[in-house]
Motif scaffolding. Structure first.
Motif, PDB file in Angstrom:
ATOM      1  N   CYS A  90       0.814  -1.215   0.000  1.00  0.00           N
ATOM      2  CA  CYS A  90       0.000   0.000   0.000  1.00  0.00           C
ATOM      3  C   CYS A  90       0.850   1.269   0.000  1.00  0.00           C
ATOM      4  O   CYS A  90       0.319   2.373  -0.104  1.00  0.00           O
ATOM      5  N   LYS A  91       2.172   1.110   0.130  1.00  0.00           N
ATOM      6  CA  LYS A  91       3.068   2.265   0.077  1.00  0.00           C
ATOM      7  C   LYS A  91       3.567   2.537  -1.336  1.00  0.00           C
ATOM      8  O   LYS A  91       4.262   3.523  -1.569  1.00  0.00           O
ATOM      9  N   LYS A  92       3.215   1.652  -2.283  1.00  0.00           N
ATOM     10  CA  LYS A  92       3.633   1.825  -3.676  1.00  0.00           C
ATOM     11  C   LYS A  92       2.457   2.353  -4.493  1.00  0.00           C
ATOM     12  O   LYS A  92       1.412   1.706  -4.593  1.00  0.00           O
ATOM     13  N   ALA A  97      -2.869   2.018  -7.287  1.00  0.00           N
ATOM     14  CA  ALA A  97      -3.667   2.424  -8.442  1.00  0.00           C
ATOM     15  C   ALA A  97      -4.459   1.271  -9.043  1.00  0.00           C
ATOM     16  O   ALA A  97      -5.463   1.491  -9.741  1.00  0.00           O
ATOM     17  N   ARG A  98      -4.048   0.031  -8.772  1.00  0.00           N
ATOM     18  CA  ARG A  98      -4.739  -1.137  -9.318  1.00  0.00           C
ATOM     19  C   ARG A  98      -6.042  -1.455  -8.577  1.00  0.00           C
ATOM     20  O   ARG A  98      -6.899  -2.175  -9.106  1.00  0.00           O
ATOM     21  N   LEU A 132      -3.699   2.807   2.753  1.00  0.00           N
ATOM     22  CA  LEU A 132      -4.384   2.536   1.487  1.00  0.00           C
ATOM     23  C   LEU A 132      -5.429   3.605   1.199  1.00  0.00           C
ATOM     24  O   LEU A 132      -5.513   4.119   0.074  1.00  0.00           O
ATOM     25  N   MET A 133      -6.222   3.951   2.189  1.00  0.00           N
ATOM     26  CA  MET A 133      -7.274   4.969   2.025  1.00  0.00           C
ATOM     27  C   MET A 133      -6.666   6.290   1.550  1.00  0.00           C
ATOM     28  O   MET A 133      -7.118   6.883   0.556  1.00  0.00           O
ATOM     29  N   ASN A 134      -5.653   6.760   2.236  1.00  0.00           N
ATOM     30  CA  ASN A 134      -5.043   8.038   1.894  1.00  0.00           C
ATOM     31  C   ASN A 134      -4.393   8.005   0.521  1.00  0.00           C
ATOM     32  O   ASN A 134      -4.451   8.981  -0.231  1.00  0.00           O
ATOM     33  N   ALA A 135      -3.778   6.869   0.173  1.00  0.00           N
ATOM     34  CA  ALA A 135      -3.130   6.759  -1.137  1.00  0.00           C
ATOM     35  C   ALA A 135      -4.154   6.763  -2.263  1.00  0.00           C
ATOM     36  O   ALA A 135      -3.939   7.383  -3.312  1.00  0.00           O
ATOM     37  N   LEU A 136      -5.284   6.093  -2.057  1.00  0.00           N
ATOM     38  CA  LEU A 136      -6.325   6.067  -3.082  1.00  0.00           C
ATOM     39  C   LEU A 136      -6.951   7.446  -3.289  1.00  0.00           C
ATOM     40  O   LEU A 136      -7.279   7.832  -4.414  1.00  0.00           O
TER      41      LEU A 136
END
Length: 312
Positions: A90-92, A97-98, A132-136
């Motif tokens: 989740c850090k990538k 993005a997938r 994950l939430m923040n990255a999305l």
């Protein structure tokens, strides 16, 4: 020591998650790729089954896990009905993005601007849900920290017109059935330190690594592991790092914390604490011991062992 950890706010979190799931299309369950079964909350499965919701099961921290074990777990989970399993970090950004694209086939009826796909992120504490939430979303909505149970309330956000996200607090379940699960969860920092004794957790982890990844210990610390058990490993770490108390004795508590942090940070190499095969072996042994207890009667009240099954 049987490890149990169920902070009071998690009862409320479970109730709210059950209510919110009525308006959710896909559950994104985040688990730790190093212990995928032990980090699955059975309450999430119960809630999903009740609402008949499909699941994208994300084996997060896959960059820290043994690739062969991870592939075995993906094969295992992808055989389950209504489940799509994927391993990522989740850090990538490229991995994150997938995620929407992996969710869409699970709910093909919600795939336009009128009916956006509604996804709920669930999982136990400290497996990477908020990351994950923040990255999305591309912005910080959920608190992120290296301590379990940082997020204590639901957070909602829109990725775009077609995708809506809900992040839920990390939820444990009221009773951890298997002692080895408790130790694996504690080693991976999914359980608060107030519920564990670090030296016992580190000893469990050291025994497991001696059985499955002995060369990782030598490569990291440079000592000969021949004839060692878990206690000896922690003692050797203390000696190697010159961790001593004022009286000259070894500071085993500090050594245990360093050893656990090395594992959590991936400094011991790519490690998986369980595979489908070792999981089956543990469950079979647990069932055997329970049957022996029944045969021996009510005086057989000793705790079941937490030693990890070996690959022998």
């Amino acid at each position: 020591m049987a490890i149990q950890w169920f902070p009071g706010h998690m009862t409320s979190a479970r109730k709210k998650a059950g209510e919110a799931m009525e308006n959710i299309d896909v559950v994104i369950e985040v688990v730790d790729a190093r212990l995928p079964a032990a980090s699955c909350n059975p309450m999430i499965q119960e809630l999903r089954a009740h609402r008949q919701r499909p699941c994208l099961k994300i084996l997060n921290k896959a960059d820290l896990a043994d690739p062969a074990a991870t592939q075995a777990w993906l094969d295992y989970f992808n055989r389950q009905p209504g489940v799509k399993a994927v391993a990522l970090s989740c850090k990538k950004a490229s991995d994150v993005a997938r995620v929407p694209g992996l969710c869409r086939p699970l709910a093909p009826h919600r795939n336009d601007n009128v009916k956006p796909l509604r996804m709920m992120i669930m999982g136990i504490p400290n497996v990477g849900k908020s990351t994950l939430m923040n990255a999305l979303l591309g912005r910080k909505l959920s608190a992120v920290g290296d301590e379990p149970a940082v997020t204590k309330s639901q957070v909602r956000g829109e990725i775009d017109l077609r995708h809506v996200l809900v992040d839920t607090p990390g939820m444990m379940w009221p009773k951890i059935a298997y002692d080895s699960d408790g130790y694996m969860l504690a080693a991976s920092h999914a359980i608060g330190r107030n519920a564990v004794i670090d030296e016992e957790v580190a000893t469990f982890l050291a025994n497991l690594l001696l059985a499955r990844y002995p060369t990782h210990l030598t490569e990291r610390y440079g000592f000969d592991i021949k004839g060692m058990d878990g206690v000896a490993v922690i003692e050797a770490v203390a000696k190697r790092r010159a961790m001593r108390l004022k009286g000259g004795g070894l500071d085993l508590e500090k050594a245990a914390l360093v050893f656990l942090q090395d594992y959590r940070d991936g400094k011991l190499g790519r490690v998986s604490l369980e595979t489908p095969e070792t999981r089956d072996a543990m469950l079979a042994e647990h069932a055997r011991l329970l049957e022996l207890r029944k045969q021996e009667g009510p005086r057989a009240d000793a705790p079941l062992p937490a030693e990890p099954p070996t690959d022998e």
